[in-house]
Scaffold this motif. Structure first.
Motif, PDB file in Angstrom:
ATOM      1  N   GLU A 167       0.854  -1.184   0.000  1.00 44.71           N
ATOM      2  CA  GLU A 167       0.000   0.000   0.000  1.00 44.71           C
ATOM      3  C   GLU A 167       0.888   1.231   0.000  1.00 44.71           C
ATOM      4  O   GLU A 167       1.953   1.246   0.612  1.00 44.71           O
ATOM      5  CB  GLU A 167      -0.912  -0.003   1.226  1.00 44.71           C
ATOM      6  N   GLN A 168       0.415   2.231  -0.729  1.00 43.86           N
ATOM      7  CA  GLN A 168       1.132   3.497  -0.797  1.00 43.86           C
ATOM      8  C   GLN A 168       0.093   4.584  -0.983  1.00 43.86           C
ATOM      9  O   GLN A 168      -0.728   4.522  -1.912  1.00 43.86           O
ATOM     10  CB  GLN A 168       2.117   3.485  -1.970  1.00 43.86           C
ATOM     11  N   GLY A 169       0.089   5.540  -0.071  1.00 39.32           N
ATOM     12  CA  GLY A 169      -0.864   6.640  -0.178  1.00 39.32           C
ATOM     13  C   GLY A 169      -2.313   6.174  -0.164  1.00 39.32           C
ATOM     14  O   GLY A 169      -3.149   6.734  -0.868  1.00 39.32           O
ATOM     15  N   GLY A 170      -2.599   5.135   0.618  1.00 43.89           N
ATOM     16  CA  GLY A 170      -3.977   4.647   0.724  1.00 43.89           C
ATOM     17  C   GLY A 170      -4.443   3.772  -0.431  1.00 43.89           C
ATOM     18  O   GLY A 170      -5.607   3.363  -0.473  1.00 43.89           O
ATOM     19  N   ARG A 171      -3.566   3.456  -1.365  1.00 42.46           N
ATOM     20  CA  ARG A 171      -3.922   2.605  -2.505  1.00 42.46           C
ATOM     21  C   ARG A 171      -3.187   1.269  -2.417  1.00 42.46           C
ATOM     22  O   ARG A 171      -2.074   1.202  -1.909  1.00 42.46           O
ATOM     23  CB  ARG A 171      -3.542   3.273  -3.826  1.00 42.46           C
ATOM     24  N   ALA A 172      -3.803   0.233  -2.956  1.00 37.96           N
ATOM     25  CA  ALA A 172      -3.199  -1.097  -2.974  1.00 37.96           C
ATOM     26  C   ALA A 172      -2.555  -1.354  -4.328  1.00 37.96           C
ATOM     27  O   ALA A 172      -3.122  -1.029  -5.378  1.00 37.96           O
ATOM     28  CB  ALA A 172      -4.272  -2.147  -2.695  1.00 37.96           C
ATOM     29  N   TYR A 173      -1.373  -1.941  -4.283  1.00 34.93           N
ATOM     30  CA  TYR A 173      -0.626  -2.255  -5.503  1.00 34.93           C
ATOM     31  C   TYR A 173      -0.090  -3.676  -5.445  1.00 34.93           C
ATOM     32  O   TYR A 173       0.154  -4.215  -4.366  1.00 34.93           O
ATOM     33  CB  TYR A 173       0.567  -1.304  -5.668  1.00 34.93           C
ATOM     34  N   ILE A 174       0.118  -4.252  -6.620  1.00 34.51           N
ATOM     35  CA  ILE A 174       0.794  -5.544  -6.759  1.00 34.51           C
ATOM     36  C   ILE A 174       1.922  -5.342  -7.762  1.00 34.51           C
ATOM     37  O   ILE A 174       1.726  -4.734  -8.812  1.00 34.51           O
ATOM     38  CB  ILE A 174      -0.157  -6.643  -7.274  1.00 34.51           C
ATOM     39  N   GLN A 175       3.102  -5.846  -7.418  1.00 41.17           N
ATOM     40  CA  GLN A 175       4.236  -5.756  -8.327  1.00 41.17           C
ATOM     41  C   GLN A 175       4.976  -7.087  -8.313  1.00 41.17           C
ATOM     42  O   GLN A 175       5.249  -7.642  -7.249  1.00 41.17           O
ATOM     43  CB  GLN A 175       5.170  -4.620  -7.906  1.00 41.17           C
ATOM     44  N   THR A 176       5.281  -7.604  -9.482  1.00 37.01           N
ATOM     45  CA  THR A 176       5.998  -8.865  -9.602  1.00 37.01           C
ATOM     46  C   THR A 176       7.430  -8.592 -10.030  1.00 37.01           C
ATOM     47  O   THR A 176       7.673  -7.859 -10.989  1.00 37.01           O
ATOM     48  CB  THR A 176       5.297  -9.789 -10.620  1.00 37.01           C
ATOM     49  N   LEU A 177       8.374  -9.173  -9.285  1.00 37.25           N
ATOM     50  CA  LEU A 177       9.793  -9.022  -9.578  1.00 37.25           C
ATOM     51  C   LEU A 177      10.347 -10.350 -10.081  1.00 37.25           C
ATOM     52  O   LEU A 177       9.836 -11.410  -9.734  1.00 37.25           O
ATOM     53  CB  LEU A 177      10.561  -8.601  -8.320  1.00 37.25           C
ATOM     54  N   ASP A 178      11.400 -10.271 -10.878  1.00 37.40           N
ATOM     55  CA  ASP A 178      12.054 -11.487 -11.335  1.00 37.40           C
ATOM     56  C   ASP A 178      12.770 -12.155 -10.167  1.00 37.40           C
ATOM     57  O   ASP A 178      13.429 -11.487  -9.367  1.00 37.40           O
ATOM     58  CB  ASP A 178      13.074 -11.173 -12.435  1.00 37.40           C
ATOM     59  N   CYS A 179      12.638 -13.453 -10.093  1.00 34.63           N
ATOM     60  CA  CYS A 179      13.390 -14.287  -9.166  1.00 34.63           C
ATOM     61  C   CYS A 179      13.205 -15.707  -9.666  1.00 34.63           C
ATOM     62  O   CYS A 179      12.179 -16.011 -10.270  1.00 34.63           O
ATOM     63  CB  CYS A 179      12.913 -14.132  -7.721  1.00 34.63           C
ATOM     64  N   GLU A 180      14.203 -16.552  -9.472  1.00 34.90           N
ATOM     65  CA  GLU A 180      14.078 -17.916  -9.964  1.00 34.90           C
ATOM     66  C   GLU A 180      14.876 -18.851  -9.098  1.00 34.90           C
ATOM     67  O   GLU A 180      16.013 -18.566  -8.717  1.00 34.90           O
ATOM     68  CB  GLU A 180      14.539 -17.997 -11.426  1.00 34.90           C
ATOM     69  N   LEU A 181      14.284 -20.008  -8.810  1.00 32.56           N
ATOM     70  CA  LEU A 181      14.887 -21.029  -7.957  1.00 32.56           C
ATOM     71  C   LEU A 181      14.793 -22.377  -8.653  1.00 32.56           C
ATOM     72  O   LEU A 181      13.712 -22.777  -9.100  1.00 32.56           O
ATOM     73  CB  LEU A 181      14.149 -21.103  -6.623  1.00 32.56           C
ATOM     74  N   GLU A 182      15.931 -23.065  -8.729  1.00 29.88           N
ATOM     75  CA  GLU A 182      15.943 -24.403  -9.317  1.00 29.88           C
ATOM     76  C   GLU A 182      16.511 -25.389  -8.298  1.00 29.88           C
ATOM     77  O   GLU A 182      17.642 -25.222  -7.829  1.00 29.88           O
ATOM     78  CB  GLU A 182      16.807 -24.425 -10.589  1.00 29.88           C
ATOM     79  N   LEU A 183      15.717 -26.378  -7.944  1.00 26.38           N
ATOM     80  CA  LEU A 183      16.150 -27.445  -7.038  1.00 26.38           C
ATOM     81  C   LEU A 183      16.088 -28.756  -7.804  1.00 26.38           C
ATOM     82  O   LEU A 183      15.015 -29.191  -8.220  1.00 26.38           O
ATOM     83  CB  LEU A 183      15.258 -27.493  -5.793  1.00 26.38           C
ATOM     84  N   LYS A 184      17.250 -29.381  -8.004  1.00 27.46           N
ATOM     85  CA  LYS A 184      17.306 -30.663  -8.716  1.00 27.46           C
ATOM     86  C   LYS A 184      17.514 -31.784  -7.704  1.00 27.46           C
ATOM     87  O   LYS A 184      18.391 -31.688  -6.839  1.00 27.46           O
ATOM     88  CB  LYS A 184      18.426 -30.657  -9.743  1.00 27.46           C
ATOM     89  N   VAL A 185      16.735 -32.827  -7.853  1.00 25.35           N
ATOM     90  CA  VAL A 185      16.833 -33.981  -6.954  1.00 25.35           C
ATOM     91  C   VAL A 185      17.812 -34.998  -7.524  1.00 25.35           C
ATOM     92  O   VAL A 185      17.742 -35.349  -8.700  1.00 25.35           O
ATOM     93  CB  VAL A 185      15.437 -34.619  -6.740  1.00 25.35           C
ATOM     94  N   THR A 186      18.727 -35.432  -6.663  1.00 21.44           N
ATOM     95  CA  THR A 186      19.663 -36.506  -7.029  1.00 21.44           C
ATOM     96  C   THR A 186      19.385 -37.676  -6.106  1.00 21.44           C
ATOM     97  O   THR A 186      19.180 -37.495  -4.904  1.00 21.44           O
ATOM     98  CB  THR A 186      21.120 -36.058  -6.885  1.00 21.44           C
ATOM     99  N   GLU A 187      19.363 -38.823  -6.646  1.00 19.67           N
ATOM    100  CA  GLU A 187      19.082 -40.020  -5.830  1.00 19.67           C
ATOM    101  C   GLU A 187      20.345 -40.812  -5.595  1.00 19.67           C
ATOM    102  O   GLU A 187      21.254 -40.844  -6.351  1.00 19.67           O
ATOM    103  CB  GLU A 187      18.022 -40.893  -6.522  1.00 19.67           C
TER     104      GLU A 187
END
Length: 166
Positions: A146-166
């Protein structure tokens, strides 16, 4: 169109935001681990909020938008960078350098204030459990504020890779 009379605001919906910096360290590349196992719990830090606008904001929620099958988000938290001695971008539960998040103050219950032109000292974290080998990456970090009484949504880049090894 008058900004104060937009249909999105009348319906109580958030508008697209632009107060947060989009060029942080986590927006360039993928973090991950190629040697994980099913059952492990990992902590993934979302980008540290940096308010580039001229007005303060209050972050009310943060989340990873795309969670692939094989990964379950157990919870989100918000922690002080000073309590964790820096940003633990990716950490395995029980690891030698992993902060004991259960013993730290979690700031997620109330809005996190970020002054104008400042980086937050509070960062958001996703606690994730690997329940099956993930077929793709977790990505896109969404912030609601929220900013100045208004609601906002913002999407930022981020990435996660989890590889499973057996």
């Amino acid at each position: 169109m008058l900004a104060g009379c937009s249909p999105a605001q009348e319906a109580g919906q958030a508008e697209p935001g632009s107060a947060l910096a989009v060029d942080g360290a986590q927006s360039s590349g993928t973090v991950g681990n190629e040697h994980t196992r099913v059952g492990e719990i990992w902590y993934f830090a979302l980008p540290v909020p940096y308010n580039t606008s001229s007005k303060p904001i209050e972050i009310t929620k943060a989340a990873v938008e795309h969670i692939p099958s094989g990964i379950k988000v157990l919870e989100y938290g918000a922690y002080d960078l000073n309590d964790t001695e820096g940003l633990p971008v990716l950490a395995k539960e029980g690891g030698p350098y992993t902060p004991e998040f259960a013993k730290l103050k979690n700031y997620a219950a109330q809005p996190v204030k970020v002054p104008a032109g400042k980086e937050s000292t509070i960062f958001y974290l996703a606690k994730m459990k690997i329940i099956a080998p993930p077929k793709e990456t977790a990505r896109k970090c969404r912030f609601e504020y929220e900013q100045g009484g208004r609601a906002y949504i913002q999407t930022l880049d981020c990435e996660l890779e989890l590889k499973v090894t057996e």
